[in-house]
Structures are given as structure tokens and as C-alpha cells.
Write a protein that holds these residues in place. Structure first.
Motif, PDB file in Angstrom:
ATOM      1  N   PRO A 269       0.834  -1.206   0.000  1.00 38.84           N
ATOM      2  CA  PRO A 269       0.000   0.000   0.000  1.00 38.84           C
ATOM      3  C   PRO A 269       0.867   1.253   0.000  1.00 38.84           C
ATOM      4  N   ARG A 270       0.482   2.214  -0.853  1.00 40.83           N
ATOM      5  CA  ARG A 270       1.207   3.477  -0.905  1.00 40.83           C
ATOM      6  C   ARG A 270       0.302   4.579  -0.392  1.00 40.83           C
ATOM      7  N   PRO A 271       0.849   5.531   0.341  1.00 40.42           N
ATOM      8  CA  PRO A 271       0.014   6.659   0.773  1.00 40.42           C
ATOM      9  C   PRO A 271      -0.475   7.436  -0.438  1.00 40.42           C
ATOM     10  N   LEU A 272      -1.692   7.923  -0.366  1.00 41.69           N
ATOM     11  CA  LEU A 272      -2.279   8.650  -1.488  1.00 41.69           C
ATOM     12  C   LEU A 272      -1.624  10.025  -1.611  1.00 41.69           C
ATOM     13  N   ARG A 273      -0.995  10.238  -2.729  1.00 38.08           N
ATOM     14  CA  ARG A 273      -0.388  11.543  -3.040  1.00 38.08           C
ATOM     15  C   ARG A 273      -0.801  11.923  -4.438  1.00 38.08           C
ATOM     16  N   ARG A 274      -1.394  13.070  -4.594  1.00 38.69           N
ATOM     17  CA  ARG A 274      -1.887  13.492  -5.890  1.00 38.69           C
ATOM     18  C   ARG A 274      -0.885  14.418  -6.578  1.00 38.69           C
ATOM     19  N   ILE A 275      -0.763  14.244  -7.875  1.00 38.15           N
ATOM     20  CA  ILE A 275       0.142  15.068  -8.660  1.00 38.15           C
ATOM     21  C   ILE A 275      -0.651  15.779  -9.746  1.00 38.15           C
ATOM     22  N   SER A 276      -0.204  16.972 -10.105  1.00 36.77           N
ATOM     23  CA  SER A 276      -0.928  17.775 -11.068  1.00 36.77           C
ATOM     24  C   SER A 276      -0.719  17.269 -12.491  1.00 36.77           C
ATOM     25  N   THR A 277      -1.769  17.353 -13.301  1.00 35.43           N
ATOM     26  CA  THR A 277      -1.664  16.999 -14.715  1.00 35.43           C
ATOM     27  C   THR A 277      -1.126  18.156 -15.550  1.00 35.43           C
ATOM     28  N   GLY A 278      -1.011  19.334 -14.957  1.00 34.80           N
ATOM     29  CA  GLY A 278      -0.625  20.522 -15.717  1.00 34.80           C
ATOM     30  C   GLY A 278      -1.819  21.264 -16.280  1.00 34.80           C
ATOM     31  N   VAL A 279      -3.039  20.725 -16.076  1.00 35.33           N
ATOM     32  CA  VAL A 279      -4.278  21.362 -16.521  1.00 35.33           C
ATOM     33  C   VAL A 279      -5.127  21.595 -15.275  1.00 35.33           C
ATOM     34  N   PRO A 280      -5.167  22.828 -14.752  1.00 38.45           N
ATOM     35  CA  PRO A 280      -5.866  23.068 -13.476  1.00 38.45           C
ATOM     36  C   PRO A 280      -7.306  22.587 -13.455  1.00 38.45           C
ATOM     37  N   GLY A 281      -8.051  22.836 -14.532  1.00 39.53           N
ATOM     38  CA  GLY A 281      -9.444  22.408 -14.551  1.00 39.53           C
ATOM     39  C   GLY A 281      -9.588  20.901 -14.469  1.00 39.53           C
ATOM     40  N   LEU A 282      -8.682  20.163 -15.108  1.00 35.48           N
ATOM     41  CA  LEU A 282      -8.725  18.698 -15.052  1.00 35.48           C
ATOM     42  C   LEU A 282      -8.337  18.207 -13.662  1.00 35.48           C
ATOM     43  N   ASP A 283      -7.356  18.859 -13.038  1.00 33.96           N
ATOM     44  CA  ASP A 283      -6.986  18.491 -11.664  1.00 33.96           C
ATOM     45  C   ASP A 283      -8.196  18.600 -10.741  1.00 33.96           C
ATOM     46  N   GLU A 284      -8.967  19.666 -10.932  1.00 34.52           N
ATOM     47  CA  GLU A 284     -10.168  19.866 -10.114  1.00 34.52           C
ATOM     48  C   GLU A 284     -11.159  18.736 -10.345  1.00 34.52           C
ATOM     49  N   MET A 285     -11.336  18.330 -11.599  1.00 36.16           N
ATOM     50  CA  MET A 285     -12.271  17.252 -11.905  1.00 36.16           C
ATOM     51  C   MET A 285     -11.805  15.923 -11.328  1.00 36.16           C
ATOM     52  N   LEU A 286     -10.482  15.743 -11.218  1.00 36.25           N
ATOM     53  CA  LEU A 286      -9.927  14.498 -10.680  1.00 36.25           C
ATOM     54  C   LEU A 286      -9.900  14.472  -9.155  1.00 36.25           C
ATOM     55  N   GLY A 287     -10.336  15.545  -8.525  1.00 33.37           N
ATOM     56  CA  GLY A 287     -10.324  15.587  -7.075  1.00 33.37           C
ATOM     57  C   GLY A 287      -8.995  16.030  -6.509  1.00 33.37           C
ATOM     58  N   GLY A 288      -8.239  16.785  -7.292  1.00 30.08           N
ATOM     59  CA  GLY A 288      -6.949  17.280  -6.805  1.00 30.08           C
ATOM     60  C   GLY A 288      -5.762  16.806  -7.614  1.00 30.08           C
ATOM     61  N   GLY A 289      -5.989  16.103  -8.711  1.00 35.02           N
ATOM     62  CA  GLY A 289      -4.902  15.597  -9.545  1.00 35.02           C
ATOM     63  C   GLY A 289      -4.904  14.082  -9.613  1.00 35.02           C
ATOM     64  N   LEU A 290      -3.980  13.527 -10.393  1.00 34.54           N
ATOM     65  CA  LEU A 290      -3.852  12.070 -10.505  1.00 34.54           C
ATOM     66  C   LEU A 290      -3.146  11.492  -9.290  1.00 34.54           C
ATOM     67  N   PRO A 291      -3.601  10.377  -8.756  1.00 32.55           N
ATOM     68  CA  PRO A 291      -2.842   9.717  -7.694  1.00 32.55           C
ATOM     69  C   PRO A 291      -1.483   9.235  -8.213  1.00 32.55           C
ATOM     70  N   ALA A 292      -0.422   9.568  -7.504  1.00 37.87           N
ATOM     71  CA  ALA A 292       0.921   9.158  -7.924  1.00 37.87           C
ATOM     72  C   ALA A 292       1.015   7.639  -7.959  1.00 37.87           C
ATOM     73  N   GLY A 293       1.649   7.112  -9.015  1.00 38.40           N
ATOM     74  CA  GLY A 293       1.799   5.669  -9.168  1.00 38.40           C
ATOM     75  C   GLY A 293       0.632   5.006  -9.853  1.00 38.40           C
ATOM     76  N   ASP A 294      -0.340   5.788 -10.325  1.00 36.23           N
ATOM     77  CA  ASP A 294      -1.485   5.227 -11.040  1.00 36.23           C
ATOM     78  C   ASP A 294      -1.172   5.069 -12.529  1.00 36.23           C
ATOM     79  N   SER A 295      -2.005   4.282 -13.183  1.00 36.36           N
ATOM     80  CA  SER A 295      -1.999   4.183 -14.637  1.00 36.36           C
ATOM     81  C   SER A 295      -3.285   4.816 -15.141  1.00 36.36           C
ATOM     82  N   ALA A 296      -3.154   5.887 -15.933  1.00 34.35           N
ATOM     83  CA  ALA A 296      -4.321   6.611 -16.422  1.00 34.35           C
ATOM     84  C   ALA A 296      -4.441   6.451 -17.928  1.00 34.35           C
TER      85      ALA A 296
END
Length: 534
Positions: A269-296
Motif C-alpha cells: 500500500p502506498r500513501p495517497l499523493r496526488r500530482i498535477s496533470t498541468g491542466v488546473p481544470g482537469l486536476d479539479e475534476m480528478l479531485g486534486g490531480g492524478l494519484p501518484a503511481g497510477d496508470s491513467a
């Protein structure tokens, strides 16, 4: 004449160490072949008796020579026996074209490598004479590595007892066993090279006597040629199972293991850390960005801005000290970088600073293992934390036909290997430009991803517009809104939610009525004039 049954004292004392009483630790020799040591389980067991088998042209001689040159030294020389059709001059003429070939190891009495031709004795004498010649040369040179190429030629052409061309299985098995006994007794790691078919393994005694068996194959699939290696047998150690693709290049053989010994995805298990996509509006839709270590997965039709989103994702990582790797299959890196520069993203500078690598993989006979190897090497070189694969559609087309049938399984292994070491992966896939078909991927691989971002074209008020929505995130909540977006000189810009319309995904959107629109905006639509008191 040498007494082949007489005991002898090996020229070198065994250097095996004992880790515990009664348990011998066998030293492993490096093969000098990138990727092969990992497949073998750490290297070749020293003093082992091995067979390199396969059909003509599969790379057997090149593999044997590469191992020989990697291990031969003046203190531990190598001895190479050639047979009919492969005199030393012919072998050396072609093998010296490879980078592993070292001319300094040849020539002179004390040279680390010696080549001996057995053609005459094979044609004119019997198995006993061949064995005597090999043993005599081994006693004289005291080699650490011995290669007999081709062993099958010896068995096929050497004069048989009685001259009738027939040889009993007992005679052949006795020859193989005595050869193995003498070479192992002289502490030589031995390789017999031969052209065999898989059906011969049941009856040929050499397959039983051998400690290790490496099987090389070369298959033509449509217009592609695929080479594969399998460790069918390796006594005393655990080798990687399955078929491993390999290439023959100017450097020699390179093997691409199916497994890199990576941590299983989500194994810890990894602690949830969100990283920005570089698109602020998309980060907002994702709940704060992509979870680090995810496959999108970013899915959308041609021209919808998938690559633009990818470059913003990588550029944002570089700005935050996270190096990135972009893998492209459909565009040359120079073109890809140039297009990104048009979005005001200084990707050329990122490459110069060692924060970004753009890998171009376009051959039409790729394997997933080869692709993963290239990506892993790039990730290791720059310490990448973000990887973009643009696109899966191009990736599938670049694979040899035989690998396309296992595309989903192969993609699972590749993405799992990367996310398993904490890398965040962004994949793109092109969808048909349909207004009514809500599909996330033509490959049915959406279940392999943690997050899905869908881009679509919609017709609104007589204009073609772009709509973005987040379909899925496995860790946390996400917006259910569909938002307009545009691709500008600075990249993707996400706008307002489409609350004024209904039926957007149906392909026939209609404007809501005034009360419906107000309700969609969250406003109180109760008409005071129509209320009744209780």
C-alpha cells in the motif's frame, strides 16, 4: 594415445565454496549477453555441460561466441572446436563484425582463445578418435570454456563402426557421457552447439546428459521475423520460465526477459499523493490531480488534444522536479518535440537538462518485452517518475503480429511493471470519431487502468465542440460533470460544465428548459406564487 579411462588431476583446484556443511555454492559465470543472465537466474553454472540448440539461422553460433569472448582470459582461456562447413577462418570472418569480438584475444601461443578444426578427423575416423582429439586439446590448453560447433555434425558425419552409417544409441550415449565426464572433470564450462528439432529431445541422449539447454527459435510471422529464447533446462538454479524475445544487432545478442523481478503492482500500500496533470481544470475534476503511481488512460478521437495533454503532464512534472519519459510510436521525436514547443512547452530544454527522454519505437516486429526494456532503461537513466505512452494504438501496430494476440496481457505486464516501482503512467488511445458510441478503448483494456479521462466531440448550437469528462478513478472521488475545453497555444484549457444541455452523450443534445437549467446550476426553482400553505 591418451587413455580416456585413466584418472587425471585437473589443472585448477576447484574454487567452489561451502556455505554450510555438505552444501556447495556453485559460482555463476556472466554470459556477456545483455538480459540473458537474468533469464538464467544469475548466470551460467560453472563447469556445467550445456547444449545450445535450434534451427539454422537462429543465432546459436553468435551466442556461443559471445559467451566465449566474455569469459576467455589468459588465466582462464577458451577453446572453440569447429567441424564441417565451419572452419575457423570462416567463423572468424563473420563473427569479427560484432562488437563483442576482440582480436587481441586471438593469435599467439599465450592467446586467451584457440580455434581447433575437427573436420579431418570427423570425416576419416570414428567417435573414439574424435573424443581423443578433443581430450588431448583440452589437456593441452586447460580451458575454462569449451565450445563444440556443431556437435550434431560430429554425430552425423563421423565414421560409424562397420562403415554402414548406423550407430547404436548406446554408442552415442557412451560418447556423450564420456565427453561430459572429461570436460567437467577438467573444470571446463562446455557448450555443444547443434541444429535440432524439438521432436529429437525424447530420443537423443545429449539432451539427457546436458546440465543446461538453451533453445533458440526464429519464426516468420507475416512480414515480421521474431527470435525467441527458452531455457528448457538448467540444473541447480531457477531460471525464468517462458519464451524470451531477443535481437541480433551489431553488439551481438540482446535478450529481453519477460520478467524483470519487479515489485508486483499494488503489492505494498502506498500513501495517497496526488500530482498535477498541468491542466488546473482537469486536476479539479480528478479531485486534486492524478494519484501518484497510477496508470491513467486518455481516450479520444483524432485531434482532440490527447498528445497536448500528455506534454502538459510531463512538463508539469519537470517543473516539480519529476523527470519524465515519453514513448512515441507514430511520430519521430523531433516532430513530437517541435509540436510541443508550439504549445510554449520548452521540451528541448528539458531534454538538454536530462529531465526528459523521448523514445521512438517504430519497428514492425517489436515485442512488449523489448519495449519495456527500452522504457525501463530510460526511467533508470534519468530517474523518471512520469511516463507517457502515446499511443496504445500505435504501440499495437508496432508489435509483431504474433504479439498482437496477447496485447492485453502484454500491456498489463508493462504497465504493472512501471507502476509497481512508483512511476505514474499516462496512456493515450485513439477512438473512432463517433458521436454516439461511448467506448473507452477499442482494445477492451480499460480495466487495466486506474483512471480514465474521456475526450469527445459534440455538436452544440451548430458548432463542433470538445468535451472532457472523468469516467473513473479508483482512489478517491471525481467530478461527474462534462466540461467544455479548448486546445490553445498554451495547451488544454478546461472551461465550464455543460449544465444547460441534456443528452450530450446521445449525440443529440438539447437545451434544458429554464427551470431545468436553473436546477442543474443548483438554484432554488420553487415558484412562490404557486406555493400553498399547509
Amino acid at each position: 594415445m591418451t587413455d580416456l579411462n585413466a584418472p587425471h588431476t585437473p589443472p585448477r583446484a576447484p574454487d567452489e565454496s561451502r556455505a554450510a556443511p555438505g552444501k556447495v555454492v556453485i559460482r555463476k559465470l556472466p554470459t556477456g549477453v545483455p538480459g540473458l543472465d537474468a533469464v538464467l537466474g544469475g548466470g551460467l553454472p560453472e563447469y556445467s555441460f550445456n547444449l545450445i540448440a535450434g534451427m539454422p539461422g537462429s543465432g546459436k553460433t553468435t551466442l556461443a561466441q559471445q559467451i566465449l569472448f566474455a569469459n576467455a582470459t589468459r588465466e582462464r582461456p577458451g577453446l572453440y572446436f569447429t567441424v564441417l562447413g565451419e572452419p575457423p577462418l570462416k567463423v572468424l570472418r563473420y563473427q569479427q563484425q560484432f562488437d563483442f569480438f576482440d582480436p587481441a584475444k586471438l593469435g599467439g601461443a599465450d592467446a586467451p582463445l584457440r580455434f581447433v578444426h575437427l573436420g579431418q578427423v570427423v570425416l576419416e575416423q570414428d567417435l573414439e578418435a574424435v573424443l581423443e582429439t578433443i581430450v588431448r586439446e583440452v589437456e593441452s590448453a586447460s580451458p575454462a570454456v569449451v565450445v563444440v560447433d556443431s556437435f550434431r555434425s560430429i554425430v552425423h558425419w563421423v565414421g560409424a563402426s562397420g562403415g554402414d552409417g548406423r550407430r547404436s544409441d548406446a554408442e552415442l550415449q557412451g560418447f556423450v557421457q564420456r565427453l561430459a565426464l572429461h570436460l567437467t572433470g577438467w573444470q571446463a564450462t562446455t557448450f555443444l552447439v547443434g541444429e535440432y528439432q524439438e521432436g529429437e529431445m525424447r530420443e537423443n541422449p545429449v539432451f539427457t546428459v546436458a546440465d543446461g539447454l538453451l533453445w533458440l527459435s526464429q519464426n516468420v510471422e507475416r512480414n515480421s521475423t521474431v527470435r525467441k529464447l527458452q531455457v528448457m533446462k538448467m540444473r541447480g538454479q531457477a531460471s525464468e520460465p517462458g519464451l524470451h524475445t531477443f535481437r541480433i544487432t551489431g553488439q551481438g545478442l540482446q535478450v529481453f526477459p519477460r520478467s524483470f523481478g519487479l515489485v508486483e503492482k499494488k503489492a505494498r500500500p502506498r500513501p495517497l499523493r496526488r500530482i498535477s496533470t498541468g491542466v488546473p481544470g482537469l486536476d479539479e475534476m480528478l479531485g486534486g490531480g492524478l494519484p501518484a503511481g497510477d496508470s491513467a488512460l486518455v481516450a479520444g478521437p483524432a485531434g482532440s488534444g490527447k498528445s497536448a495533454l500528455c506534454t502538459q503532464f510531463i512538463a508539469e512534472g519537470v517543473r516539480n522536479g519529476e523527470p519524465g519519459v515519453i514513448v512515441v510510436f507514430e511520430e519521430h521525436p523531433a516532430e513530437y518535440v517541435s509540436r510541443a514547443e508550439g504549445l510554449d512547452l520548452a521540451m528541448g530544454r528539458m531534454i538538454d537538462e536530462g529531465m526528459l527522454e523521448v523514445i521512438y519505437l517504430r519497428p514492425l516486429d517489436l515485442s512488449v518485452d523489448e519495449t519495456l526494456h527500452e522504457v525501463r532503461e530510460a526511467v533508470a537513466r534519468i530517474g523518471a517518475q512520469r511516463v507517457v505512452i502515446d499511443s496504445l494504438s500505435g504501440f499495437e501496430l508496432a508489435l509483431a503480429p504474433g504479439f498482437r494476440a496477447d496485447f492485453r496481457e502484454s500491456l498489463y505486464r508493462m504497465v504493472g511493471a512501471l507502476t509497481g516501482i512508483g512511476v505514474t503512467v499516462l496512456n493515450t488511445v485513439e477512438l473512432p470519431g463517433s458521436f454516439t458510441d461511448l467506448r473507452f478503448s477499442p482494445h477492451e483494456i480499460s480495466f487495466l487502468t486506474d483512471d480514465i479521462i474521456l475526450q469527445r466531440y459534440v455538436e452544440l448550437d451548430g458548432q463542433l465542440q470538445k468535451v472532457l469528462l472523468v469516467v473513473k478513478t479508483r482512489r478517491g472521488n471525481h467530478s461527474k460533470e462534462m466540461r467544455l475545453y479548448s486546445v490553445t497555444s498554451g495547451g488544454l484549457v478546461v472551461g465550464d460544465a455543460l449544465r444547460e444541455y441534456r443528452g450530450i452523450l446521445s449525440g443529440f443534445p438539447t437545451r434544458r428548459t429554464a427551470p431545468d437549467a436553473a436546477e442543474a446550476r443548483g438554484e432554488d426553482t420553487t415558484d412562490a406564487g404557486t406555493r400553498t400553505d399547509g
